[in-house]
Motif scaffolding. Structure first.
Motif, short mmCIF file in Angstrom:
data_model
loop_
_atom_site.label_atom_id
_atom_site.label_comp_id
_atom_site.label_asym_id
_atom_site.label_seq_id
_atom_site.Cartn_x
_atom_site.Cartn_y
_atom_site.Cartn_z
N HIS A 81 0.88 -1.16 0.00
CA HIS A 81 0.00 0.00 0.00
C HIS A 81 0.92 1.21 0.00
N LYS A 82 0.30 2.39 0.19
CA LYS A 82 1.14 3.61 0.24
C LYS A 82 1.83 3.75 1.59
N GLU A 83 2.86 4.59 1.61
CA GLU A 83 3.53 4.92 2.88
C GLU A 83 2.48 5.46 3.86
N GLY A 84 2.56 5.04 5.09
CA GLY A 84 1.63 5.54 6.12
C GLY A 84 0.34 4.75 6.21
N ALA A 85 0.16 3.78 5.31
CA ALA A 85 -1.07 2.97 5.34
C ALA A 85 -1.09 2.08 6.59
N ASP A 86 -2.26 1.52 6.88
CA ASP A 86 -2.40 0.65 8.04
C ASP A 86 -1.67 -0.68 7.78
N PRO A 87 -0.67 -1.00 8.60
CA PRO A 87 0.10 -2.25 8.37
C PRO A 87 -0.81 -3.48 8.41
N MET A 126 11.53 -8.44 24.36
CA MET A 126 10.30 -7.65 24.15
C MET A 126 9.47 -8.22 23.01
N PHE A 127 10.13 -8.55 21.92
CA PHE A 127 9.40 -9.11 20.77
C PHE A 127 8.79 -10.48 21.14
N LYS A 128 9.55 -11.24 21.89
CA LYS A 128 9.08 -12.58 22.27
C LYS A 128 7.79 -12.46 23.08
N GLU A 129 7.81 -11.53 24.02
CA GLU A 129 6.64 -11.33 24.87
C GLU A 129 5.44 -10.83 24.07
N THR A 150 7.53 -6.09 8.68
CA THR A 150 6.85 -5.19 9.62
C THR A 150 7.78 -4.05 10.00
N ALA A 151 7.21 -3.04 10.63
CA ALA A 151 8.02 -1.88 11.01
C ALA A 151 8.94 -2.25 12.17
N GLY A 152 10.01 -1.51 12.30
CA GLY A 152 10.95 -1.81 13.38
C GLY A 152 11.42 -0.55 14.07
N ARG A 153 10.50 0.38 14.19
CA ARG A 153 10.89 1.60 14.90
C ARG A 153 11.23 1.25 16.33
N LEU A 154 11.72 2.23 17.03
CA LEU A 154 12.21 2.02 18.40
C LEU A 154 11.44 0.96 19.18
N HIS A 155 12.17 -0.05 19.59
CA HIS A 155 11.52 -1.15 20.29
C HIS A 155 11.08 -0.77 21.69
N THR A 156 11.57 0.36 22.17
CA THR A 156 11.22 0.76 23.53
C THR A 156 9.82 1.39 23.58
N LYS A 157 9.28 1.73 22.39
CA LYS A 157 7.94 2.32 22.36
C LYS A 157 6.91 1.19 22.37
N THR A 158 6.03 1.24 23.34
CA THR A 158 5.01 0.19 23.42
C THR A 158 4.18 0.17 22.15
N SER A 159 4.03 1.31 21.50
CA SER A 159 3.15 1.36 20.34
C SER A 159 3.57 0.37 19.25
N LEU A 160 4.87 0.18 19.11
CA LEU A 160 5.32 -0.77 18.07
C LEU A 160 4.83 -2.17 18.41
N MET A 161 4.98 -2.55 19.69
CA MET A 161 4.56 -3.89 20.08
C MET A 161 3.03 -4.03 19.91
N GLU A 162 2.30 -2.95 20.24
CA GLU A 162 0.84 -2.99 20.07
C GLU A 162 0.49 -3.16 18.59
N GLU A 163 1.21 -2.45 17.77
CA GLU A 163 1.01 -2.51 16.32
C GLU A 163 1.23 -3.94 15.81
N LYS A 200 1.05 -6.68 17.53
CA LYS A 200 -0.02 -7.56 18.03
C LYS A 200 -1.24 -7.44 17.13
N LYS A 201 -1.52 -6.20 16.70
CA LYS A 201 -2.68 -5.95 15.84
C LYS A 201 -2.52 -6.68 14.50
N VAL A 202 -1.32 -6.57 13.94
CA VAL A 202 -1.04 -7.23 12.66
C VAL A 202 -1.28 -8.74 12.80
N LYS A 203 -0.79 -9.27 13.92
CA LYS A 203 -0.96 -10.71 14.15
C LYS A 203 -2.45 -11.09 14.23
N LYS A 204 -3.21 -10.25 14.93
CA LYS A 204 -4.65 -10.52 15.08
C LYS A 204 -5.37 -10.51 13.73
#
Ligand code: GDP
Length: 304
Positions: free
Chosen positions: A159-165, A238-241, A188-201, A203-207
């Motif tokens: 999709h385009k840049e910025g689209a929903d992963p 973090m990724f494992k969890e 998938t994106a790999g922005r700062l792993h310390t931001k919870t938002s990436l992990m939430e993102e 999880k969403k992709v997985k769902k």
């Protein structure tokens, strides 16, 4: 980063000859165990792996009442294979429909490159492969994946840049199923792993994927840069969890003079290492088999 002159394989071989030197000395003494532990720590194996290996050797020596240190060599080899994960865990494919592989890892770990190499690897085995460009945060990531897809000769869903992963992942899974692909690999994106938002993102992709194929993803590959040492381990936890990593791919082993990181990763995460990356070119990804890896270290002619 300036690359060390010594290659990883040569380094491992050199490391093994130092282990041999220590074990060849004769009597089994406390100093011998101390020297061995020090060597392991210098090799970045991490404290847990170093302590485990030395403890196993001490146990072997006392249980079998060994006197000659050279007799510990077989035990060292065996324990190394156990540490690295005794048997190779094959990649899991789906019984029906495409196998979905999710690629996760922080930016710069070599995720996209590895995805391209994996696509080539599976294609060479006769598999029909689809790629999904779900790292939509960076236009460059989408472009890079397209370049790989073109080079390898596989299709990429984007999709385009910025689209929903999640939307990209969904479309990739749908397209792969409709077109009878064997494998769909989703970047998938790999922005700062310390931001919870990436992990939430993630999880969403997985769902989203699971809505379409409940047993997916069949593999979650975490790509780790071997040159980042302890940091790689923290990321991995973090990724494992968050998304349940099923296999680790260690990249840039050609650029580190401390191959012991493989032991630390395996020991602390208890997730199998499935592939190793030793360069930037397509042919530099290898399936990882602990027994043959340890054997090859003991046969220096394999390094010539
Ligand atoms: P991503 O941000 O995780 O997708 O990382 P990239 O795939 O863009 O890789 C980052 C850099 O690492 C690129 O310059 C790759 O060519 C390089 N790279 C990836 N894997 C390896 C490897 O095994 N060895 C070496 N030397 N470089 C690698």
């Amino acid at each position: 980063m300036k690359k060390p002159k010594i290659s990883w394989m040569k380094w491992m071989s050199n490391f093994f000859s130092q282990v041999k030197d220590i074990l060849r000395k004769g009597d089994i003494t406390d100093a011998l165990f101390e020297n061995l532990e020090e060597l392991l720590l210098q090799a970045d194996t991490g404290t847990a792996a170093a302590e485990y290996l030395v403890a196993q050797l001490k146990k072997e020596a006392s249980e079998k009442r060994l006197k000659d240190s050279w007799k510990l060599m077989d035990c060292f080899k065996e324990q190394l294979v156990i540490l690295l994960g005794e048997t190779i865990s094959p990649v899991h494919f789906a019984v029906n429909g495409p196998a979905i592989f999710l690629m996760v890892g922080v930016n710069g770990s070599g995720k996209t490159t590895t995805l391209g190499k994996l696509a080539a690897y599976f294609k060479s085995q006769g598999k029909k492969v689809f790629l999904g460009a779900a790292d939509t945060f960076r236009a460059a990531a989408i472009d890079q994946l397209e370049v790989w897809a073109h080079q390898v000769g596989v299709e990429v869903i984007k999709h385009k840049e910025g689209a929903d992963p999640g939307a990209v992942a969904y479309d990739t899974v749908k397209a792969a199923a409709a077109r009878h692909a064997d494998i769909a690999m989703i970047d998938t994106a790999g922005r700062l792993h310390t931001k919870t938002s990436l992990m939430e993102e993630l999880k969403k992709v997985k769902k989203v994927i699971q809505k379409e194929i409940p047993l997916a993803p069949h593999e979650v590959f975490l790509v780790l840069d071997a040159t980042t040492g302890q940091n790689a381990l923290n990321q991995a936890k973090m990724f494992k969890e968050a998304v349940g990593v099923t296999g680790i791919i260690v990249t840039k082993l050609d650029g580190t003079a401390k191959g012991g990181a493989l032991l630390a990763i395996r020991q602390e995460l208890n997730v199998p290492i499935k592939f190793i990356g030793v360069g930037e070119k397509v042919e530099t990804l290898h399936p990882f088999n602990p027994s043959s890896f340890v054997e090859s270290l003991l046969n220096p002619q394999l390094f010539q």
